[in-house]
Design a protein around this motif. Structure first.
Motif, short mmCIF file in Angstrom:
data_model
loop_
_atom_site.label_atom_id
_atom_site.label_comp_id
_atom_site.label_asym_id
_atom_site.label_seq_id
_atom_site.Cartn_x
_atom_site.Cartn_y
_atom_site.Cartn_z
N PRO A 1 10.85 8.29 0.55
CA PRO A 1 9.54 7.85 1.22
C PRO A 1 9.05 9.03 1.99
O PRO A 1 7.72 9.04 2.25
N GLU A 2 9.87 9.82 2.46
CA GLU A 2 9.33 10.89 3.46
C GLU A 2 9.26 12.16 2.86
O GLU A 2 9.46 13.29 3.43
N SER A 3 9.37 12.08 1.09
CA SER A 3 9.25 13.40 0.60
C SER A 3 7.91 14.05 1.18
O SER A 3 6.86 13.62 1.60
N GLU A 4 7.97 15.52 0.95
CA GLU A 4 6.84 16.35 1.43
C GLU A 4 5.56 15.83 0.85
O GLU A 4 4.47 15.86 1.70
N PHE A 5 5.45 15.71 -0.54
CA PHE A 5 4.08 15.21 -1.06
C PHE A 5 3.47 14.02 -0.20
O PHE A 5 2.56 13.73 0.00
N ARG A 6 4.45 13.07 -0.03
CA ARG A 6 4.07 11.69 0.78
C ARG A 6 3.55 11.86 1.81
O ARG A 6 2.79 11.22 2.39
N GLN A 7 4.31 12.90 2.60
CA GLN A 7 3.86 12.92 3.98
C GLN A 7 2.38 13.70 4.17
O GLN A 7 1.71 13.43 5.04
N LYS B 1 0.77 -1.14 -0.19
CA LYS B 1 -0.04 0.06 -0.18
C LYS B 1 0.67 1.24 0.18
O LYS B 1 0.64 2.15 -0.93
N ASP B 2 1.73 1.42 0.86
CA ASP B 2 2.63 2.41 0.81
C ASP B 2 3.37 2.65 -0.15
O ASP B 2 3.76 3.72 -0.91
N PHE B 3 4.01 1.50 -0.95
CA PHE B 3 4.74 1.61 -2.14
C PHE B 3 4.00 2.08 -3.23
O PHE B 3 4.57 3.00 -4.07
N MET B 4 2.76 1.48 -3.34
CA MET B 4 1.91 2.05 -4.55
C MET B 4 1.44 3.26 -4.16
O MET B 4 1.28 4.01 -5.38
N SER B 5 1.21 3.73 -3.10
CA SER B 5 0.87 5.28 -2.81
C SER B 5 2.21 6.32 -3.16
O SER B 5 1.83 7.32 -3.76
N ARG B 6 3.28 5.59 -3.02
CA ARG B 6 4.42 6.54 -3.31
C ARG B 6 4.40 6.77 -4.93
O ARG B 6 4.75 7.76 -5.47
N ALA C 1 -0.60 16.54 -12.32
CA ALA C 1 -1.59 17.40 -11.91
C ALA C 1 -0.78 18.91 -11.67
O ALA C 1 -1.26 19.65 -11.98
N PHE C 2 0.53 18.83 -11.02
CA PHE C 2 1.04 19.89 -10.66
C PHE C 2 2.35 20.21 -11.37
O PHE C 2 2.97 21.43 -11.32
N GLY C 3 2.91 19.46 -11.98
CA GLY C 3 3.97 19.56 -12.99
C GLY C 3 5.47 19.62 -11.67
O GLY C 3 6.31 20.28 -12.12
N VAL C 4 5.06 18.94 -10.99
CA VAL C 4 6.23 18.82 -9.77
C VAL C 4 6.61 17.62 -9.53
O VAL C 4 6.00 16.63 -9.60
N GLU C 5 7.93 17.40 -9.75
CA GLU C 5 8.60 16.11 -9.17
C GLU C 5 8.47 15.76 -7.61
O GLU C 5 9.19 16.28 -6.78
N ALA C 6 7.38 14.90 -7.27
CA ALA C 6 7.23 14.58 -5.78
C ALA C 6 8.43 13.71 -5.47
O ALA C 6 8.64 13.87 -3.97
N GLY C 7 8.94 12.99 -5.99
CA GLY C 7 10.11 12.13 -5.53
C GLY C 7 9.62 11.26 -4.25
O GLY C 7 10.47 10.95 -3.90
N SER C 8 8.29 10.74 -4.33
CA SER C 8 8.34 9.72 -3.13
C SER C 8 8.94 8.45 -3.61
O SER C 8 8.93 7.85 -2.51
N ALA D 1 -2.51 20.16 5.11
CA ALA D 1 -2.91 19.99 3.71
C ALA D 1 -3.31 21.03 2.94
O ALA D 1 -2.70 21.43 1.90
N GLU D 2 -4.23 21.88 3.45
CA GLU D 2 -4.85 22.96 2.96
C GLU D 2 -3.58 23.86 2.55
O GLU D 2 -3.69 24.66 1.44
N SER D 3 -2.95 24.17 3.57
CA SER D 3 -1.63 25.27 3.57
C SER D 3 -0.85 24.85 2.42
O SER D 3 -0.21 25.49 1.69
N PHE D 4 -0.45 23.53 2.52
CA PHE D 4 0.58 22.97 1.73
C PHE D 4 0.22 23.09 0.24
O PHE D 4 0.93 23.45 -0.76
N PHE D 5 -1.10 22.60 -0.17
CA PHE D 5 -1.66 22.85 -1.60
C PHE D 5 -1.76 24.23 -1.96
O PHE D 5 -1.48 24.59 -3.21
N THR D 6 -2.06 25.15 -1.00
CA THR D 6 -2.25 26.39 -1.60
C THR D 6 -1.14 27.08 -2.00
O THR D 6 -0.96 27.87 -3.01
#
Length: 528
Positions: free
Chosen positions: A207-213, A181-186, A196-203, A251-256
């Motif tokens: 595994p502790e990338s900001e997007f994944r957290q 589950k965590d691996f597929m979520s990454r 969606a964002f044109g951002v390299e999430a790098g998860s 999460a709201e602050s992060f996405f904003t």
């Protein structure tokens, strides 16, 4: 011995008794709602109505709706009280078709509260109501056509190839097994970050990338999340009165911040990408050119852009990760199905020069059957929510019969009037496990979804994406990233149960999406 209390203590006790009495009367005021209408129901108990098993952690949401569905065999619908809100649970596929399609104008809203001023994230396509929903749905639908999916495919493919490359490394680090589950979520987090964002999430790399957290935080089974979700989903009117926000504030602050920074960077540097955010920005530019931004019905403000990206992230990464996880789990338990699917993957990829292409995925028809059967057994969203927006009369079984076939024995009930504002729940999980529609429903059988197999069950007994005008708008994208991930993995690995694999699976009781307690572990074996 006489015991006397100071007057202030007596008055305090009286005050608490009055407050408790007022609360009791307020909460239980509608507990006889269904009884007065002669609709069968489970007797509600103060203060949570029919939600006690959920609140006490005795049942997961999947089990709650499955058990409630089975409790009223022979009835087309039944009544529930969710905390204090009367809710009609529909069992009959004929009525479900009527609600989702024929009488959609009376059930076009979900019951989620929307407050775009105080809770900007609530103003997303999934939540919006009435003309606001209709306008935005029309605006966003062109961004999810097959042509637009092709534009995004290269980003999905790059993430899928990295997923395959990281599998052996991850397995070795974890002693031969992977917590799926965590691996597929990454993987799906990286896909959504890029598409969606044109951002390299790098998860996948971290595994502790900001997007994944943030993703973990939103779906973590915590007291705060469970309380917020229970109010928003099951008691939307009460949550509105209490001012409960639909999103975690972090999460709201992060996405904003992410959306604002990305938009500003693209505007400043004239950067364009084939991703979801760019498509939204293009729509906004087109609207400006047409002089439409004066209308609140069509304006896409920065807050609205953020809300759409937020819901796309939530819906895109978690549901697809869940589907991938349970698909691989079932393949590990049904090796004949895994072998047949792998043969299809190898054959189709060979016809395309060994490359995963958009066209190659569209030719993998057995993979479609496998994924569909996974979604039947493990629907990421086990219940559909609607709200009656205009008084509605329940049709008789004869009026909702489909092609004169006796799809259901549930013939009791009809003619009752459903009041404006009544919440309606459609228990997907109950329908998916009803042996009347799916023989031996516990068995994993992709053949149910061949063209011949589909003739054996009512089309409205299978609803993993919903149906009608509010069918999941991101369905094509979810299927694309799921199929791409599966093709990349099965072309390189076989999957087997490991010593850590749960048997049977035990689900987290307070999770909105099916989540296996202690994770779901499998062993990937590199193909020779």
């Amino acid at each position: 011995m006489n015991v006397s209390f100071p007057p202030f203590v007596i008055w305090l006790l009286i005050f608490f008794v009055i407050c408790f009495g007022a609360l009791y009367l307020y909460v239980t005021a509608d507990y006889d709602h269904w009884k007065k209408r002669n609709i069968p129901q489970v007797p509600p108990l103060f203060p949570f109505g029919n939600m006690w098993s959920l609140v006490r952690g005795k049942e997961s949401i999947m089990d709650f709706y499955l058990n409630t569905y089975r409790r009223f065999v022979g009835h087309r619908y039944m009544g529930l009280i969710m905390i204090k809100e009367p809710t009609l649970l529909i069992r009959d596929p004929g009525l479900i078709k009527q609600i989702l399609i024929k009488d959609f104008s009376q059930f076009h809203d979900r019951s989620f509260p929307v407050d775009e001023v105080n809770d900007p994230m609530s103003g997303n396509l999934f939540n919006l109501q009435g003309s606001r929903w209709h306008s935005l749905r029309n605006k966003l639908s062109p961004t999810f056509t097959s042509g637009k999916m092709k534009f995004m495919f290269s980003m999905v493919k790059a993430c899928a190839e990295k997923l395959s490359a990281k599998t052996a490394e991850e397995s070795e680090e974890m002693g031969g097994s992977i917590e799926l589950k965590d691996f597929m979520s990454r993987y799906t987090t990286d896909v959504i970050g890029s598409a969606a964002f044109g951002v390299e999430a790098g998860s996948l790399d971290n595994p502790e990338s900001e997007f994944r957290q943030i993703g973990r935080r939103v779906f973590a089974v915590t007291l705060a999340n469970s309380f917020r979700n229970a109010l928003v989903v099951f008691a939307p009117n009460l949550s509105s009165k209490l001012g409960v926000k639909s999103a975690d504030p972090v999460a709201e602050s992060f996405f904003t911040r992410v959306v604002k920074e990305t938009v500003e960077y693209r505007d400043k540097n004239n950067v364009k990408r084939n991703d979801f955010l760019q498509l939204l920005l293009s729509l906004r530019v087109d609207a400006e050119k047409e002089g439409k931004l004066e209308s609140s019905e069509t304006d896409l403000t920065m807050e609205q852009l953020t809300a759409q990206c937020f819901v796309f992230f939530l819906g895109g990464f978690e549901t697809s990760a869940t589907t991938l996880t349970f698909t691989l789990y079932e393949l590990s338990r049904n090796l004949d199905v895994q072998a047949k699917l792998r043969e299809e993957v190898d054959r189709v990829l060979a016809e395309h020069g060994g490359e995963i292409t958009y066209e190659a995925l569209s030719q993998m028809q057995y993979m479609d059957c496998v994924i569909s059967e996974t979604l039947r057994k493990y629907p990421p969203v086990p219940v559909l929510l609607r709200e009656c927006t205009k008084e509605w009369t329940v049709s008789s079984a004869e009026e909702t019969a489909s092609d004169s076939q006796e799809w259901t024995r549930a013939t009791r009930g009809g003619g009752q009037v459903v009041a404006l504002g009544t919440k309606v729940h459609i228990p997907i999980i109950g329908l998916h496990y009803d042996p009347q529609y799916f023989e031996d429903p516990e068995r994993f059988d992709p053949e149910r979804f061949t063209e011949e197999g589909k003739k054996r069950w009512h089309p409205f007994a299978y609803l993993p994406f919903g149906e009608g005008p509010r069918i999941c708008i991101g369905m094509r994208f979810g299927q694309m990233q799921t199929k791409c991930g599966l093709a990349a993995l099965l072309s390189k690995f076989e999957f087997r149960p490991s010593s850590k694999t749960s048997d049977p699976l035990v689900f987290e009781n307070f999770a909105l999406i099916p989540t296996v307690r202690d994770g779901l572990w499998l062993k990937p074996v590199k193909r020779s």
